[in-house]
Design a protein around this motif. Structure first.
Motif, PDB file in Angstrom:
ATOM      1  N   LYS A 192     -33.520  16.897 -10.261  1.00  0.00           N
ATOM      2  CA  LYS A 192     -32.583  16.182  -9.393  1.00  0.00           C
ATOM      3  C   LYS A 192     -32.645  16.812  -8.012  1.00  0.00           C
ATOM      4  O   LYS A 192     -32.770  18.038  -7.888  1.00  0.00           O
ATOM      5  CB  LYS A 192     -31.174  16.286  -9.969  1.00  0.00           C
ATOM      6  N   ARG A 193     -32.576  15.981  -7.007  1.00  0.00           N
ATOM      7  CA  ARG A 193     -32.710  16.483  -5.634  1.00  0.00           C
ATOM      8  C   ARG A 193     -31.554  17.406  -5.280  1.00  0.00           C
ATOM      9  O   ARG A 193     -30.397  17.075  -5.503  1.00  0.00           O
ATOM     10  CB  ARG A 193     -32.743  15.286  -4.675  1.00  0.00           C
ATOM     11  N   GLN A 194     -31.928  18.583  -4.756  1.00  0.00           N
ATOM     12  CA  GLN A 194     -30.930  19.558  -4.302  1.00  0.00           C
ATOM     13  C   GLN A 194     -30.382  19.129  -2.947  1.00  0.00           C
ATOM     14  O   GLN A 194     -31.152  18.844  -2.026  1.00  0.00           O
ATOM     15  CB  GLN A 194     -31.568  20.932  -4.164  1.00  0.00           C
ATOM     16  N   ILE A 195     -29.080  19.117  -2.829  1.00  0.00           N
ATOM     17  CA  ILE A 195     -28.452  18.778  -1.538  1.00  0.00           C
ATOM     18  C   ILE A 195     -27.569  19.957  -1.154  1.00  0.00           C
ATOM     19  O   ILE A 195     -26.808  20.467  -1.973  1.00  0.00           O
ATOM     20  CB  ILE A 195     -27.629  17.476  -1.641  1.00  0.00           C
ATOM     21  N   SER A 274     -33.520   9.643  -4.821  1.00  0.00           N
ATOM     22  CA  SER A 274     -32.980  10.762  -4.041  1.00  0.00           C
ATOM     23  C   SER A 274     -31.656  11.283  -4.589  1.00  0.00           C
ATOM     24  O   SER A 274     -31.168  12.314  -4.133  1.00  0.00           O
ATOM     25  CB  SER A 274     -32.808  10.342  -2.579  1.00  0.00           C
ATOM     26  N   LEU A 328     -40.949   9.481  -5.689  1.00  0.00           N
ATOM     27  CA  LEU A 328     -40.712  10.926  -5.626  1.00  0.00           C
ATOM     28  C   LEU A 328     -41.780  11.607  -4.768  1.00  0.00           C
ATOM     29  O   LEU A 328     -41.467  12.438  -3.907  1.00  0.00           O
ATOM     30  CB  LEU A 328     -40.723  11.510  -7.038  1.00  0.00           C
ATOM     31  N   GLN A 331     -41.092  10.855  -1.164  1.00  0.00           N
ATOM     32  CA  GLN A 331     -39.950  11.593  -0.625  1.00  0.00           C
ATOM     33  C   GLN A 331     -40.288  13.079  -0.425  1.00  0.00           C
ATOM     34  O   GLN A 331     -39.783  13.717   0.500  1.00  0.00           O
ATOM     35  CB  GLN A 331     -38.743  11.433  -1.551  1.00  0.00           C
ATOM     36  N   VAL A 332     -41.135  13.614  -1.294  1.00  0.00           N
ATOM     37  CA  VAL A 332     -41.589  15.002  -1.095  1.00  0.00           C
ATOM     38  C   VAL A 332     -42.393  15.086   0.200  1.00  0.00           C
ATOM     39  O   VAL A 332     -42.247  16.029   0.987  1.00  0.00           O
ATOM     40  CB  VAL A 332     -42.424  15.487  -2.299  1.00  0.00           C
ATOM     41  N   MET A 336     -37.856  15.464   1.905  1.00  0.00           N
ATOM     42  CA  MET A 336     -36.474  15.255   1.452  1.00  0.00           C
ATOM     43  C   MET A 336     -36.125  16.195   0.299  1.00  0.00           C
ATOM     44  O   MET A 336     -34.959  16.321  -0.070  1.00  0.00           O
ATOM     45  CB  MET A 336     -36.291  13.798   1.011  1.00  0.00           C
ATOM     46  N   TRP A 337     -37.142  16.828  -0.301  1.00  0.00           N
ATOM     47  CA  TRP A 337     -36.904  17.674  -1.478  1.00  0.00           C
ATOM     48  C   TRP A 337     -37.186  19.144  -1.169  1.00  0.00           C
ATOM     49  O   TRP A 337     -37.492  19.929  -2.065  1.00  0.00           O
ATOM     50  CB  TRP A 337     -37.794  17.209  -2.638  1.00  0.00           C
ATOM     51  N   ASN A 340     -35.686  21.979  -3.195  1.00  0.00           N
ATOM     52  CA  ASN A 340     -36.053  22.130  -4.617  1.00  0.00           C
ATOM     53  C   ASN A 340     -37.160  23.153  -4.836  1.00  0.00           C
ATOM     54  O   ASN A 340     -37.631  23.336  -5.953  1.00  0.00           O
ATOM     55  CB  ASN A 340     -36.472  20.772  -5.204  1.00  0.00           C
TER      56      ASN A 340
END
Length: 1430
Positions: A192-195, A274, A328, A331-332, A336-337, A340
Motif C-alpha cells: 500500500k502506498r506510504q503517505i 495510489s 503501479l 506511478q513508481v 508517487m511511491w 515505500n
C-alpha cells in the motif's frame, strides 16, 4: 554380471506380502538423511551401478522413489548436507527420461505429487488469506525448496507427441494441483502506498521474485503442454479461469461508480492504485493470458464458448489486476511511491527485466490486448483512464497549480500513452499475430543492435532463456547482423545489417527508458549522416490474428480521438506545463499506427469492406463549436511550435500519410496505389512540391554547413602554418645562439675538436648533453629548476622484488635477508630488486605533506580497509593512482667536457698496467691506514710497483681531481630515504639507515632494473634508445643518477671495502676471503658496482674529492674493459661443452683470434678446455653471448654520463647495432683484440680466472654453468584449445589429499606448476603464518608476485604478497572474441596470442602490483577475500 544385478534389484524391490512396510531399497532411501557422508556416497553408487543400469528396474525404482517422494524431500529440506549428498538428487536421472516421465505421470501422478509436496513444505509462509508471505524467510530452506521446483521442470522438459486419455487426465489433475500453488501466489505480498512517513524497514521482496524466476519456465512448459492437445487446452483454460475468478471476488462489495466522457459511460467498482492494496504477483492471470494466446494460435478459440460462456468470461475482471500492476509501474515512474523504499523499485525492475518479463510484464500487456479485443473500445479506454487516475486530466477541469502534481500527471499520461502504443502495436507474439518464435527473437536482436553494436554475450544476456537455457540467438543472428572481430583488447561485436534498420520501432516495449533514448539518438544521428530526414515512424506491424483483430478499434474510437485532440490542443495553445515533448511524440506514434493500419486494410480489401475509419475520425471536428478543430488541423498548427522543431519531420511524414489514405479512400490514383508498398507514402502534386522544397532547403543548409566547415579548416591550417613558421625561426635562432656559445667554449678549452662525439668511454668521450631541467610539481603546480643546491624534487616510485629474469626457478629463495650478502649477483639472476616509476614529479616537501595527510586520514577511518599499506610507506600516486612505496630524488646530471690536450698527455702515461698499479697502491695504503694494528681480512698485494709508498699513494690524484658535488640537505635526506627503502624491500628487513648493505642494494637495483629494461626492449623488438616510455626514461635517468650520488651519504671506508671485494673477482692481486668464482657472478652487476664505488678511492681525510672528467673517463674505460674481458672469458668457458649445430669454414680475423685465445685458455686449464672447438663457433658464441651485457652497459653509461648514443642504436638492426655498441663503448669490433692489446697485463688475470676450481669443475662436466646469452623468460606455453587444460585439471590429484572432493586446480603461468588452491590440505606454515598453496608458491616462484590461471573458472589471478590480489581476464577467447569467466556460457575457447602477450608484458614491465592496485580501487568487492589462503 547382468543376472546378478537383476537378482539384486528384485530382492531390493521385493515387498513383504500383506505388509505395508517399504521394500529394502525404499528403506535405504528413507534412511539416507540419517547416514553420514561416506555411507550416502556408497548408497548412491550402489543405486547407480544396479538399478540405473537396467531400464526395467530403473522404472521400478522410479516408482518407489515417487511413492516416497514427499517424505524424501521433507527429509532433505530439514537436512544440513548439500543436495549432491542427498538421494533426492537422483531425480534428474529419472524425470528427464521422456518415456519414464510419461509413465510416472500416468501411473504415479508425479506432477500432483510434486506440487502437493511444494505446498506441504511451505505452510509456514502462508498468511491468514492462504497467500504466500515470505517476510523473515530462511534463504537456506528456500534454496532446498527450489530442488522440488527443479524436479517439476525435469518432468515437463519434453512434451509428449502422443496423448492418451489417462495421460490427459493425469496431466490435467497435476495442472489443477499446480494452480493451487499459483492461487497462493496470486496477489501475495500486497503493498500500500506510504503517505506522510517513509517506511522504516524495507520488506523482504527477494524470495517472492526468486520463486517467480524459478517458476517462469515451468509456467511456460505447462502452457506448451496444454497447447499440444485441443481438448486439454480448453479444459485447462476453463480451470485456470475458474481459479482467477475465485481470486477476484474481493472488492465486489463496493458500489459501482459511473464515469462519463465523450458521450460514453463506464460503470465500475471504485479502486485506486495510489490508495488501495496492490500486488505485483499475478501468476494465475498471466497463465490465463498465455493459454488464451495459445487458443488463438491453434484456432481452438472458436470452441471456447463451449467451456466458458461470454457472460462467465467477465473480461473487465480479467483485465483489472494486470492493469493495476501496470498502473503501479507508472506511478513508481512518477515518483508517487518514493516513501515505500527500495524494495518496490527492485520489484518493478525485475517485473520488466529479461529474467522475469515473459511471465510478468509481457503477459500483462497480452491481457490488456485480450481486454481490448473483447471489450467495447471506448469502455476499455475509460477503464484505463480511470485506473491511471487521469479521468480529470482529460475533462475540462482546471488542473492544480502544484508543480509536483502537474509533473506526476504528465508522467502518468506518458506512461498511459506508452501502454496504449504497446497494446495496439506490439504484435510479435505467436497467437497475437501470425509470427514465429524466430521472428520474435530476430526483432529483439534488431532492437538491441539499434542501440549500439553489441557483444555476443551482451545480446545473450538481454534475451530470455527457454527451459533448456537457450535463447535461440545462434539460429537467427546471421540473418540480421554481421560479426566484427576484436583487436588486442575488447571483444568482437555484432553490427546490424542495413536492410534491418527499417524494422526499428522507437517505442519497442522491451526498451528501458535509457535504451529508448539511446536508440532514438543513434538512429536519428545515422539518418542525419545519410542526409535523410529524422522521422522515425513505426514499421508496418503484422496483422492481428482473428481473435485479436478488434484491438485496432481502440485507435479510431471516440475516447482515443478525444485524448489525442486534447494533448495536441494543449501543445498548440502552448500550455507548457500541461504537455511534454515525449507526450507529443507518443501521440504522433499513435497517429502513425492508425494511418498505417487503415492504409494496410485499404490495400488489402475494397474500400466498402474496410470499417476501420481512422482518417475519417481524425479529420472530423471535435465538437460543433465554432472554434472546433480536428487532428489534421492541429498537426498543421503544431508544426509551427518552436519547442517541437525536432518532431517536424515526423509530422510531415504523418501529413503525407493522411494524404495517401485520403487518395486510397477516394480511389483517384489507382496506379499509384498499386505501386505503393511498405511505408513509402504516395504523394500528391502539392505534397510532392512541398517535399521537394523541403529537400532543396535541407540540401542548401547542408551545403552551407559544409562550406562553413571548409572555411574554418582553412583558417586553422593557415594558423598552423603561421605558428610553425614563427617557431621555426625561433628554433633556428636558439640553435645558432647555442652553436656560437659551444664554439666559443671549444676555442677556449680545446685546441683541436674531437670528432668522436658519440663515444661514451675513454679520452675520446663525447660531450654530455646537459639540458636545463625545469619540472612542475603535480601537487602544488609550481615549476622548479633541478639543481644540486635546490630543494629536492622527487619521482613517485615502486620498489619490488622480482624473479622476471631468473634462469633457475627451482632455486630456493631466502625469505628473510637478515644474513644475506647482496654484493654479488649470481648469474642465474634468481631474484633482483626492481625500481619502477610512473614518472610524476613532486617537491619532496609536498610529497611528505601528502603522505602525512594520507596517514592522518587513515587513522581517522580505521574501519575502512585500504588497498595500500601505509606502515610500509605505500601510497597511491596523486595523479595516476599507481601504487608506490617510495620516491626517487631527481639528481641533476653534471655536464663534463674533456680537454683534448690533457687527454692526449694522460694517454701517454696512463696505460692499463700503470692504472692498475696506481689503484693497487691506493687500496693498499687505505687498508694499512684503516687496519690500525687490528688483524683484518686485508688483500695481499704483489710487491711490484710499490716504490715510494707515500708518493705512490697520492699518485691517483695526479691525473685530475675536483671537489665533490655538494647536495642540499633536502636532496641528501631523500637519497637516504630512497636507499633505505631499497634496502628494506629488497632484503625484507626492518629499515636501518646505517646498515653496511645499503650501498650494495643501491647498485644492485640499478643494475637489475637496467637488465629488465634491456630484456623488455629486446623482447618487444624495439631499438635500445629512443623507444622507452617517458615514465621509464625519467625513472631510469633518476635511478642511475641517484645510484651515483648515494655514495656520498655513506662512509667512504665502507664503499672502499665493497670496491675491494668487487675488484677481487677481476684482479689476481687481491686474495679477499669469500671472493666468488668468475662463473658465480653476474658481470654487469660487478660493472655497475665498481664504476659507482670507484670514486671512493679519491677520498682524503682533509678534503672531499672526486675524479675529474679525464680521470673518470679512464677509470670508466679500464673498469669496463676489465669487466668485459672477464665476461668474454665467462662466455668462452661456459660454451666449452657446446657442439656445433652447423658446419662453417669461416676463417675471418675474429675466428682466428678466437682460436688463438682458446689455445691460451686450454693451456691455463691444463687441457680441460678443448682445443678442438672451431674458432668461428667460439666467436659466434661470444658475439651473441655478450650482446645483452653490451646493451646494458650502453644504457648505464648513457644515463650516467649523458653522452648521446650513435644513430644506429635508435633503430633496430642487429649488424649495425653490434658495431655501434662497440664504437659507443670504445671496444674493437673484434673483441679478442682487447686481450691482445692488454696481453701482458691480462695474462696473469686470465691464468687466475682459468685456474679457479669452479671453472675447472665446469670444464670437466662436473657442474653446469649459465650459458650466454641467457634465455629470455616468457610465460609458460599454453595449449591452443582450452579443453586440454580442463582435461589436465580433471586428472589433477592433490598430492596431500586422499579424498575425492573437487579441488580448485590453478596453473602457475611463470613455471607451469599445478597447485591445489583454496584448500586446507595444501596450506603451509611460513614464518608462523598459514598460507594457501598459491601464496606460498608465489613467495618462491615470483618473490611474492605471481600470476595463476584458475582452470575451472577460466580466470587469471594476480597476487602480490599475502594481502593483495585481483582477477584478470584469461587469454582464452570464444569465437565471438570474448572471455568466459566462470565458464558460464560454455563456448569452445581458444588461446589468443595477443592477449597472452599482453599478460607477458604486464609481468616483464613489473606492472602486476600496479594492476592489482588499480583493480582493487575500482572493484572493492575483493576486499573481503582472504588472499593469504588462496
Amino acid at each position: 554380471m547382468s543376472d546378478f544385478r537383476q537378482i539384486f534389484c528384485q530382492i531390493c524391490l521385493k515387498e513383504e506380502a500383506g505388509s505395508e512396510k517399504p521394500c529394502f531399497i525404499s528403506k535405504l532411501m528413507l534412511w539416507d538423511a540419517k547416514l553420514h557422508k561416506g555411507a550416502r556416497k556408497v548408497l548412491h553408487e550402489l543405486i547407480f551401478s544396479s538399478f540405473f543400469m537396467e531400464m526395467e528396474y530403473k522404472k521400478l525404482f522410479a516408482v518407489e522413489f515417487v511413492k516416497y517422494y514427499k517424505a524424501l524431500q521433507k527429509e532433505y529440506i530439514s537436512d544440513d548436507h548439500d543436495r549432491v549428498l542427498s538421494v533426492t538428487a537422483l531425480s534428474v536421472q529419472m524425470f528427464t527420461v521422456p518415456t519414464l516421465a510419461r509413465h510416472l505421470i500416468e501411473e504415479q501422478n508425479v506432477i500432483t505429487t510434486i506440487t502437493e509436496t511444494l505446498l506441504e513444505v511451505l505452510p509456514e509462509y502462508l498468511d491468514k488469506n492462504d497467500k504466500f508471505n515470505f517476510q523473515g524467510y530462511s534463504q537456506d530452506k528456500l534454496n532446498r525448496v527450489y530442488a522440488v521446483i527443479y524436479d517439476l521442470r525435469y518432468v515437463l522438459v519434453s512434451k509428449p507427441t502422443l496423448w492418451t486419455d489417462r495421460l490427459r487426465e493425469r496431466f490435467l489433475e497435476g495442472f489443477v494441483s499446480f494452480l493451487r500453488i499459483l492461487t497462493c501466489m496470486q496477489g501475495m505480498e500486497e503493498i500500500k502506498r506510504q503517505i506522510g512517513q517513509h517506511i522504516e524497514v524495507d520488506p523482504d521482496w527477494e524470495a517472492a521474485i526468486a520463486i517467480q524466476m524459478q517458476l517462469k519456465n515451468i509456467l511456460l512448459m505447462f502452457q506448451e503442454w496444454c497447447a499440444c492437445d485441443e481438448e486439454l487446452l480448453l479444459k485447462a483454460y476453463s480451470e485456470c479461469h475458474k481459479a482467477v475468478m475465485r481470486c477476484s471476488t474481493n472488492g465486489r462489495s463496493r458500489e459501482k461508480t459511473v464515469f462519463h466522457l465523450c458521450g460514453h459511460t463506464l460503470e465500475s467498482r471504485p479502486y485506486r492504485v495510489s490508495a488501495d492494496p496492490v500486488s505485483i504477483h499475478l501468476p494465475l492471470s498471466r497463465t490465463l493470458a498465455g493459454l488464451h494466446v495459445r487458443l488463438s494460435k491453434t484456432g481452438t478459440i472458436s470452441r471456447l464458448h463451449e467451456f466458458v460462456s461470454p457472460e462467465e468470461l467477465q473480461v473487465e475482471l480479467l483485465v483489472e489486476y494486470p492493469l493495476r500492476c501496470l498502473v503501479l509501474v507508472a506511478q513508481v515512474a512518477a515518483e508517487m511511491w518514493r516513501r515505500n523504499g527500495l524494495s518496490l523499485i527492485s520489484q518493478v525492475f525485475y517485473y520488466q527485466d529479461v529474467k522475469c518479463r515473459e511471465e510478468m510484464y509481457d503477459k500483462d500487456i497480452i491481457m490488456l490486448q485480450i481486454g481490448a479485443s473483447l471489450m467495447d473500445p471506448n469502455q476499455f479506454l475509460l477503464l484505463i483512464l480511470q485506473r491511471y487516475e487521469l479521468a480529470d486530466a482529460f475533462k475540462k477541469i482546471k488542473p492544480t497549480k502544484d508543480q509536483d502534481l502537474i509533473k506526476q500527471c504528465n508522467v502518468l499520461i506518458e506512461e498511459m500513452l506508452q501502454i496504449l502504443i504497446y497494446v495496439v502495436g506490439e504484435r510479435y507474439v505467436p497467437g497475437v499475430s501470425n509470427v514465429t518464435k524466430e521472428d520474435v527473437i530476430m526483432r529483439e536482436i534488431i532492437h538491441l543492435l539499434c542501440i549500439e553494436p553489441m557483444a555476443h554475450s551482451a545480446i545473450t544476456k538481454s534475451l530470455p532463456e527457454n527451459e533448456n537455457n537457450e535463447t535461440g540467438l545462434e539460429n537467427v543472428i546471421d540473418k540480421v547482423a554481421t560479426f566484427k572481430k576484436p583487436g588486442v583488447s575488447g571483444h568482437g561485436v555484432y553490427e546490424l545489417k542495413d536492410e534491418c534498420l527499417k524494422e526499428f520501432n522507437m517505442f519497442f516495449y522491451h526498451y528501458t527508458k535509457t535504451q529508448h533514448s539511446k536508440a532514438e539518438h543513434t538512429q536519428k544521428k545515422r539518418r542525419k549522416q545519410e542526409n535523410r530526414d529524422e522521422a522515425l515512424p513505426p514499421p508496418p506491424p503484422p496483422d492481428f490474428s482473428p481473435a485479436f483483430s478488434n484491438v485496432v478499434r481502440i485507435l479510431n474510437c471516440d475516447v482515443m480521438m478525444h485524448i489525442l485532440r486534447t494533448i495536441l490542443q494543449r501543445a498548440v495553445e502552448l500550455e507548457t506545463h500541461l504537455w511534454t515533448e515525449a507526450m507529443i511524440q507518443m501521440v504522433l506514434h499513435l497517429l502513425s499506427l492508425g494511418l498505417l493500419e487503415e492504409k494496410q486494410q485499404l490495400q488489402r480489401s475494397p474500400e466498402e469492406e474496410v470499417t476501420f475509419d481512422f482518417y475519417h475520425k481524425a479529420t472530423r471536428m471535435g465538437s460543433s463549436a465554432l472554434n472546433a478543430v480536428n487532428v489534421l488541423m492541429l498537426l498543421e498548427k503544431i508544426k509551427r511550435v518552436p519547442q517541437l522543431e525536432a518532431q517536424k519531420d515526423t509530422i510531415n511524414w504523418i501529413l503525407q500519410m493522411f494524404d495517401t489514405v485520403k487518395r486510397l479512400r477516394e480511389k483517384s490514383s489507382l496506379t499509384t496505389v498499386t505501386a505503393t508498398s511498405g511505408s513509402e507514402a504516395t504523394k500528391g502534386d502539392e505534397t510532392q512540391s512541398t517535399q521537394d522544397k523541403e529537400k532543396a532547403e535541407r540540401k542548401r543548409k547542408a551545403e552551407a554547413a559544409r562550406l562553413h566547415r571548409q572555411k574554418i579548416m582553412a583558417q586553422m591550417s593557415a594558423l598552423q602554418r603561421n605558428f610553425i613558421e614563427t617557431h621555426k625561426l625561433l628554433y633556428e635562432n636558439t640553435l645558432e645562439a647555442q652553436g656560437k656559445e659551444d664554439a666559443i667554449m671549444e676555442e677556449e678549452s680545446m685546441s683541436s675538436a674531437i670528432d668522436y662525439s658519440k663515444i661514451a668511454l675513454g679520452p675520446k668521450r663525447g660531450p654530455s648533453v646537459a639540458e636545463k631541467e625545469v619540472l612542475t610539481c603535480i601537487l602544488c603546480q609550481e615549476e622548479q629548476e633541478v639543481k644540486l643546491e635546490s630543494a629536492a624534487m622527487v619521482l613517485s616510485a615502486c620498489v619490488q622484488k622480482s624473479t622476471a629474469l631468473t634462469q633457475n626457478r627451482s632455486r630456493i629463495l631466502e625469505l628473510s635477508g637478515d644474513t644475506l650478502d647482496p654484493l654479488f649477483m649470481h648469474p642465474d639472476l634468481p631474484c633482483g630488486t626492481h625500481t619502477g616509476s610512473c614518472g610524476h614529479v613532486m617537491h619532496a616537501a609536498c610529497w611528505q605533506k601528502y603522505f602525512e595527510a594520507m596517514q592522518l586520514n587513515f587513522r581517522q577511518r580505521l574501519h575502512v580497509e585500504q588497498i595500500f599499506d601505509l606502515e610500509n610507506g605505500e601510497y597511491l600516486c596523486p595523479l595516476c593512482k599507481s601504487l608506490c612505496n617510495t620516491v626517487i630524488p631527481v639528481v641533476p646530471l653534471q655536464a663534463q667536457k674533456i680537454n683534448s690536450e690533457d687527454a692526449e698527455a694522460v694517454a701517454q702515461i696512463l696505460s692499463l698496467a700503470r692504472w692498475l698499479e696506481i689503484i693497487i697502491v691506493r687500496i693498499s695504503g687505505y687498508s694499512v691506514k684503516n687496519a690500525k694494528g687490528e688483524k683484518q681480512n686485508l688483500p695481499a698485494f704483489t710487491s711490484k710497483g710499490m716504490g715510494n709508498s707515500a708518493l705512490e699513494f697520492h699518485s691517483i690524484l695526479s691525473f685530475g681531481v675536483q671537489s665533490s658535488a655538494k647536495y642540499s640537505s633536502s636532496i641528501k635526506e631523500m637519497l637516504i630515504l630512497f636507499a633505505t627503502t631499497i634496502y628494506r624491500v629488497g632484503l625484507k628487513v626492518a629499515p636501518n639507515e646505517a646498515d653496511y648493505r645499503i650501498p650494495m642494494m643501491t647498485w644492485s637495483t640499478c643494475a637489475f632494473t637496467i637488465q629488465c629494461i634491456e630484456n623488455l626492449l629486446e623482447t618487444e623488438g624495439k631499438p635500445l634508445f629512443g623507444s622507452l616510455q617517458n615514465r621509464q626514461h625519467s625513472g631510469l635517468k633518476a635511478l642511475v643518477q641517484f645510484a651515483a650520488a648515494q655514495r656520498t651519504t655513506s662512509p667512504q671506508v665502507l664503499i672502499q671495502k665493497h670496491l675491494i671485494r668487487l675488484l677481487g673477482v677481476l684482479l689476481p692481486n687481491f686474495k679477499v676471503e669469500d671472493t666468488p668464482s668468475l662463473l658465480e657472478v653476474d658481470m654487469f652487476h660487478i660493472l655497475v658496482g665498481v664504476v659507482l664505488s670507484f670514486p671512493s678511492l679519491y677520498w682524503e681525510d682533509a678534503v672531499d674529492l672526486q675524479p675529474s672528467s679525464i680521470s673518470s673517463a679512464y677509470n670508466h674505460l679500464y673498469l669496463f674493459h676489465l669487466t668485459t674481458l672477464a665476461h668474454i672469458t665467462q662466455i668462452v668457458v661456459s660454451s666449452a661443452t657446446e657442439s656445433p649445430t652447423a658446419q662453417s669454414s669461416d676463417n675471418s680475423e675474429e675466428a682466428r683470434s678466437a682460436q688463438s685465445f682458446c689455445r691460451e685458455v686450454c693451456q691455463y686449464t691444463s687441457g680441460c678446455f678443448s682445443q678442438d672447438i672451431p674458432g668461428w663457433l667460439v666467436w659466434d658464441c661470444v658475439r651473441k653471448g655478450i650482446m645483452p651485457y653490451l646493451r646494458c652497459a650502453a644504457i648505464f653509461f648513457h644515463y650516467l654520463l649523458g653522452v648521446s648514443p650513435p644513430e644506429e642504436l635508435l633503430q633496430v638492426s642487429e649488424e649495425g647495432q653490434f658495431k655501434a655498441l662497440c664504437s659507443y663503448l670504445s671496444l674493437p669490433t673484434n673483441l679478442f683484440l682487447l686481450f691482445q692489446e692488454y696481453w701482458d697485463t691480462v695474462n696473469p688475470l686470465l691464468q687466475r680466472w682459468c685456474a679457479d676450481p669452479v671453472v675447472l669443475s665446469c670444464l670437466k662436466g662436473k657442474s653446469i654453468a649459465i650459458r650466454y646469452p641467457r634465455k629470455r623468460n616468457s610465460l609458460i606455453e599454453l595449449p591452443e584449445d582450452y579443453s586440454c587444460l580442463l582435461n589436465q585439471a580433471s586428472q589433477f590429484r592433490c598430492p596431500r589429499s586422499s579424498d575425492d572432493e573437487q579441488k580448485h586446480p590453478v596453473l602457475c603461468l611463470f613455471c607451469g606448476a599445478m597447485l591445489c588452491s583454496q584448500n586446507t590440505c595444501c596450506q603451509e606454515l611460513v614464518n608462523g603464518e598459514e598460507l594457501g598453496a598459491c601464496t606460498s608458491h608465489a613467495l618462491q616462484c615470483g618473490a611474492g608476485v605471481c600470476m595463476f590461471l584458475k582452470i575451472r573458472e577460466c580466470r587469471v589471478v594476480l597476487i602480490e604478497g599475502k594481502t593483495r590480489g585481483c582477477l584478470y581476464p584469461a587469454p582464452y577467447l570464444d569465437e565471438y572474441g570474448e572471455t568466459d569467466p566462470g565458464l558460464k556460457r560454455g563456448n569452445p575457447l581458444h588461446l589468443c596470442r595477443e592477449r597472452y602477450r599482453k599478460l607477458h608484458l604486464l609481468w616483464q614491465q613489473h606492472c602486476i602490483i600496479e594492476e592489482i592496485a588499480r583493480s582493487q580501487e575500482t572493484n572493492q568487492i575483493f576486499f573481503g577475500f582472504n588472499w593469504q589462503l588462496l
